[in-house]
Design a protein around this motif. Structure first.
Motif, PDB file in Angstrom:
ATOM      1  N   LYS A 173       0.807  -1.231   0.000  1.00  0.00           N
ATOM      2  CA  LYS A 173       0.000   0.000   0.000  1.00  0.00           C
ATOM      3  C   LYS A 173       0.839   1.280   0.000  1.00  0.00           C
ATOM      4  N   ASP A 174       1.953   1.302   0.748  1.00  0.00           N
ATOM      5  CA  ASP A 174       2.747   2.546   0.795  1.00  0.00           C
ATOM      6  C   ASP A 174       3.729   2.667  -0.375  1.00  0.00           C
ATOM      7  N   LYS A 175       3.649   1.693  -1.300  1.00  0.00           N
ATOM      8  CA  LYS A 175       4.432   1.712  -2.553  1.00  0.00           C
ATOM      9  C   LYS A 175       5.960   1.678  -2.344  1.00  0.00           C
ATOM     10  N   LEU A 176       6.396   1.263  -1.171  1.00  0.00           N
ATOM     11  CA  LEU A 176       7.833   1.098  -0.919  1.00  0.00           C
ATOM     12  C   LEU A 176       8.125  -0.388  -0.750  1.00  0.00           C
ATOM     13  N   PRO A 177       9.257  -0.864  -1.270  1.00  0.00           N
ATOM     14  CA  PRO A 177       9.568  -2.294  -1.113  1.00  0.00           C
ATOM     15  C   PRO A 177       9.930  -2.635   0.332  1.00  0.00           C
ATOM     16  N   ILE A 178       9.954  -3.921   0.612  1.00  0.00           N
ATOM     17  CA  ILE A 178      10.482  -4.413   1.892  1.00  0.00           C
ATOM     18  C   ILE A 178      11.897  -4.919   1.624  1.00  0.00           C
ATOM     19  N   LEU A 179      12.872  -4.291   2.242  1.00  0.00           N
ATOM     20  CA  LEU A 179      14.283  -4.723   2.172  1.00  0.00           C
ATOM     21  C   LEU A 179      14.726  -4.764   3.622  1.00  0.00           C
ATOM     22  N   SER A 180      14.642  -5.938   4.243  1.00  0.00           N
ATOM     23  CA  SER A 180      14.659  -5.922   5.698  1.00  0.00           C
ATOM     24  C   SER A 180      15.175  -7.204   6.318  1.00  0.00           C
ATOM     25  N   HIS A 181      15.735  -7.024   7.484  1.00  0.00           N
ATOM     26  CA  HIS A 181      16.017  -8.117   8.393  1.00  0.00           C
ATOM     27  C   HIS A 181      14.677  -8.475   9.045  1.00  0.00           C
ATOM     28  N   VAL A 182      14.428  -9.746   9.345  1.00  0.00           N
ATOM     29  CA  VAL A 182      13.175 -10.115  10.017  1.00  0.00           C
ATOM     30  C   VAL A 182      13.386 -10.023  11.527  1.00  0.00           C
ATOM     31  N   PRO A 183      12.576  -9.201  12.218  1.00  0.00           N
ATOM     32  CA  PRO A 183      12.763  -9.011  13.659  1.00  0.00           C
ATOM     33  C   PRO A 183      12.681 -10.341  14.398  1.00  0.00           C
ATOM     34  N   SER A 184      13.472 -10.484  15.413  1.00  0.00           N
ATOM     35  CA  SER A 184      13.498 -11.643  16.319  1.00  0.00           C
ATOM     36  C   SER A 184      13.994 -12.942  15.669  1.00  0.00           C
ATOM     37  N   ILE A 185      14.406 -12.875  14.403  1.00  0.00           N
ATOM     38  CA  ILE A 185      15.090 -14.048  13.812  1.00  0.00           C
ATOM     39  C   ILE A 185      16.428 -13.564  13.268  1.00  0.00           C
ATOM     40  N   ASP A 186      17.500 -14.016  13.910  1.00  0.00           N
ATOM     41  CA  ASP A 186      18.831 -13.459  13.676  1.00  0.00           C
ATOM     42  C   ASP A 186      19.266 -13.362  12.218  1.00  0.00           C
ATOM     43  N   ASN A 187      19.027 -14.422  11.464  1.00  0.00           N
ATOM     44  CA  ASN A 187      19.694 -14.549  10.162  1.00  0.00           C
ATOM     45  C   ASN A 187      18.688 -14.728   9.030  1.00  0.00           C
ATOM     46  N   LEU A 188      17.522 -14.095   9.166  1.00  0.00           N
ATOM     47  CA  LEU A 188      16.489 -14.211   8.135  1.00  0.00           C
ATOM     48  C   LEU A 188      16.155 -12.828   7.569  1.00  0.00           C
ATOM     49  N   TYR A 189      16.014 -12.766   6.239  1.00  0.00           N
ATOM     50  CA  TYR A 189      15.824 -11.484   5.553  1.00  0.00           C
ATOM     51  C   TYR A 189      14.663 -11.567   4.569  1.00  0.00           C
ATOM     52  N   LEU A 190      14.107 -10.393   4.251  1.00  0.00           N
ATOM     53  CA  LEU A 190      12.995 -10.287   3.304  1.00  0.00           C
ATOM     54  C   LEU A 190      13.306  -9.250   2.245  1.00  0.00           C
ATOM     55  N   ALA A 191      13.042  -9.584   0.985  1.00  0.00           N
ATOM     56  CA  ALA A 191      13.205  -8.615  -0.108  1.00  0.00           C
ATOM     57  C   ALA A 191      12.050  -8.823  -1.078  1.00  0.00           C
ATOM     58  N   THR A 192      11.034  -7.983  -0.957  1.00  0.00           N
ATOM     59  CA  THR A 192       9.842  -8.165  -1.788  1.00  0.00           C
ATOM     60  C   THR A 192       9.076  -6.844  -1.886  1.00  0.00           C
ATOM     61  N   GLY A 193       7.955  -6.872  -2.606  1.00  0.00           N
ATOM     62  CA  GLY A 193       7.070  -5.707  -2.633  1.00  0.00           C
ATOM     63  C   GLY A 193       7.510  -4.580  -3.547  1.00  0.00           C
ATOM     64  N   HIS A 194       8.175  -4.922  -4.652  1.00  0.00           N
ATOM     65  CA  HIS A 194       8.674  -3.886  -5.561  1.00  0.00           C
ATOM     66  C   HIS A 194       7.626  -3.375  -6.546  1.00  0.00           C
ATOM     67  N   GLY A 195       6.418  -3.939  -6.446  1.00  0.00           N
ATOM     68  CA  GLY A 195       5.299  -3.416  -7.239  1.00  0.00           C
ATOM     69  C   GLY A 195       5.558  -3.458  -8.730  1.00  0.00           C
ATOM     70  N   ALA A 196       5.216  -2.349  -9.393  1.00  0.00           N
ATOM     71  CA  ALA A 196       5.330  -2.292 -10.854  1.00  0.00           C
ATOM     72  C   ALA A 196       6.728  -1.905 -11.313  1.00  0.00           C
ATOM     73  N   THR A 197       7.654  -1.690 -10.357  1.00  0.00           N
ATOM     74  CA  THR A 197       8.992  -1.212 -10.747  1.00  0.00           C
ATOM     75  C   THR A 197      10.099  -2.177 -10.322  1.00  0.00           C
ATOM     76  N   GLY A 198       9.765  -3.471 -10.312  1.00  0.00           N
ATOM     77  CA  GLY A 198      10.760  -4.470  -9.913  1.00  0.00           C
ATOM     78  C   GLY A 198      11.980  -4.512 -10.813  1.00  0.00           C
ATOM     79  N   LEU A 199      11.768  -4.328 -12.115  1.00  0.00           N
ATOM     80  CA  LEU A 199      12.928  -4.395 -13.023  1.00  0.00           C
ATOM     81  C   LEU A 199      13.832  -3.175 -12.852  1.00  0.00           C
ATOM     82  N   LEU A 200      13.251  -2.040 -12.509  1.00  0.00           N
ATOM     83  CA  LEU A 200      14.064  -0.850 -12.213  1.00  0.00           C
ATOM     84  C   LEU A 200      14.816  -1.017 -10.897  1.00  0.00           C
ATOM     85  N   LEU A 201      14.103  -1.403  -9.844  1.00  0.00           N
ATOM     86  CA  LEU A 201      14.693  -1.422  -8.503  1.00  0.00           C
ATOM     87  C   LEU A 201      15.459  -2.701  -8.177  1.00  0.00           C
ATOM     88  N   GLY A 202      15.108  -3.812  -8.867  1.00  0.00           N
ATOM     89  CA  GLY A 202      15.597  -5.130  -8.472  1.00  0.00           C
ATOM     90  C   GLY A 202      17.105  -5.299  -8.374  1.00  0.00           C
TER      91      GLY A 202
END
Length: 382
Positions: A324-353
């Protein structure tokens, strides 16, 4: 089912542009990496138009624009690197873009976008006047002969295009040469223990790793229950048509963006791509629809009536991972030491990816992260 005794430095779940870019940046730093790529039908990377033109974005989110401009500036460097590694073609080319208002109902939106674009140009001191300027309608016609008469136009000649399928293939080829392993299977679950992720379970066995990153586009949501975090990624269906204009030399034509939310992207040898629908509540259905085809062709012919004789070659459908806020998720997952998330690039994944992949590799390796990632953390939804 086999137990894989080897422990990888990193496991990546998802082989679209974001996942393969993370892999590429990790293996080039000698990180032992395993990528799971299910090759899902409807993956946004495979359908996307590949327009790289952050400078002409009408977005008033400075956070998004900053990321997008950095991502756009990173492209030539990445393409040079892939060329030096003799990877396959990426379809990348600077071709320019025309932002046009044709009908009266577009003028107000055009003026608002023009104000944003030129104010940003002055603030940043770039692009130059030569690279970004207003254009008269006769010059527009010269650059793109198929267009309807335009009332107003902005021309940015530094805008580029890229082919998502070719780029993904090139990144995978270059990464495999550096030791990347790729498995074409689904990750059924994550192995979690005491605030750590130990690896992943698949139908082919268990794979252990010191770091896991989920880059599954719209499918990233499948993991939210297990992780106890919200991953608010919604699929938005986009239907895109590919046309052929036999005997027409289109390689130097610029891309075109008008103000009913659609675009035209010319490629060499008479290949023209037009899109795209933006369908919410479509779920994970990847079949083209009569309504979608009617919408896209109708808009294409409104903007460029000269395309009427083009042959329809194919329809591609992609599911964009929208937030909804049109910003991707590029993040460490809270409370899990070594897990990460990279998603939510919407219509501009090829630009931002590709740039997101670089940032994620810096985050995972504990290196200096060259962009403030605070706005992209998953914690904003908690």
């Amino acid at each position: 089912m086999h137990e894989n005794s080897k422990t990888y430095d990193a496991i990546i779940v998802g082989g679209g542009i974001v996942g393969i870019s993370i892999a590429y940046h990790l293996v080039h730093q000698k990180v032992d990496t395993l990528l799971f790529d299910r090759k899902d039908q409807g993956r946004a990377t495979n359908a996307g138009a590949g327009i790289l033109s952050p400078e002409t974005s009408g977005s008033d989110s400075e956070i998004w624009v900053n990321l997008a401009i950095k991502a756009g500036n990173y492209y030539p460097k990445l393409i040079d690197q892939l060329n030096a590694e003799q990877a396959t073609s990426t379809g990348y080319a600077r071709c320019g873009i025309l932002t046009v208002a044709i009908d009266d109902d577009e003028i107000e939106h055009f003026e608002r976008t023009k104000d944003i674009v030129f104010r940003r140009k002055i603030q940043r001191g770039q692009p130059s006047d030569e690279d970004l300027h207003l254009l008269s309608s006769d010059k527009v016609q010269y650059l793109f002969p198929c267009l309807a008469p335009v009332q107003k136009a902005i021309y940015c000649q530094t805008a580029a295009r890229v082919d998502g399928r070719l780029l993904t293939k090139a990144l995978q080829m270059a990464s495999k040469a550096q030791g990347l392993e790729v498995l074409e299977t689904s990750v059924d679950r994550l192995l979690l223990q005491k605030g750590k992720v130990l690896g992943v379970k698949t139908k082919d066995g268990t794979f252990y790793s010191n770091n896991v990153v989920i880059a599954g586009g719209v499918w990233s949501q499948n993991y939210e229950d297990k992780l106890k975090v919200r991953i608010p990624v919604e699929p938005q269906r986009g239907q895109i048509m590919h046309f052929s204009m036999k005997g027409v030399d289109t390689h130097s034509w610029p891309m075109v963006s008008a103000f009913h939310g659609h675009y035209i992207v010319p490629w060499p040898r008479g290949h023209i791509v037009v899109g795209s629908t933006r369908e919410i509540n479509s779920g994970f259905d990847t079949e083209p629809t009569a309504g979608g085809i009617y919408e896209v062709i109708g808009e294409a012919l409104r903007v460029a009536p000269g395309l009427a004789q083009a042959e329809l070659k194919s329809v591609r459908v992609g599911l964009r991972p929208m937030i909804k806020d049109k910003l991707p998720i590029l993040s460490h997952v809270p409370s899990i030491d070594n897990l990460y998330l990279a998603t939510g690039h919407g219509a501009t994944g090829l630009l931002l990816g590709p740039y997101s992949g670089k940032i994620m590799s810096q985050m995972m390796l504990g290196q200096y992260i060259e962009t403030d990632i605070t706005p992209f953390t998953i914690e904003r939804f908690m």
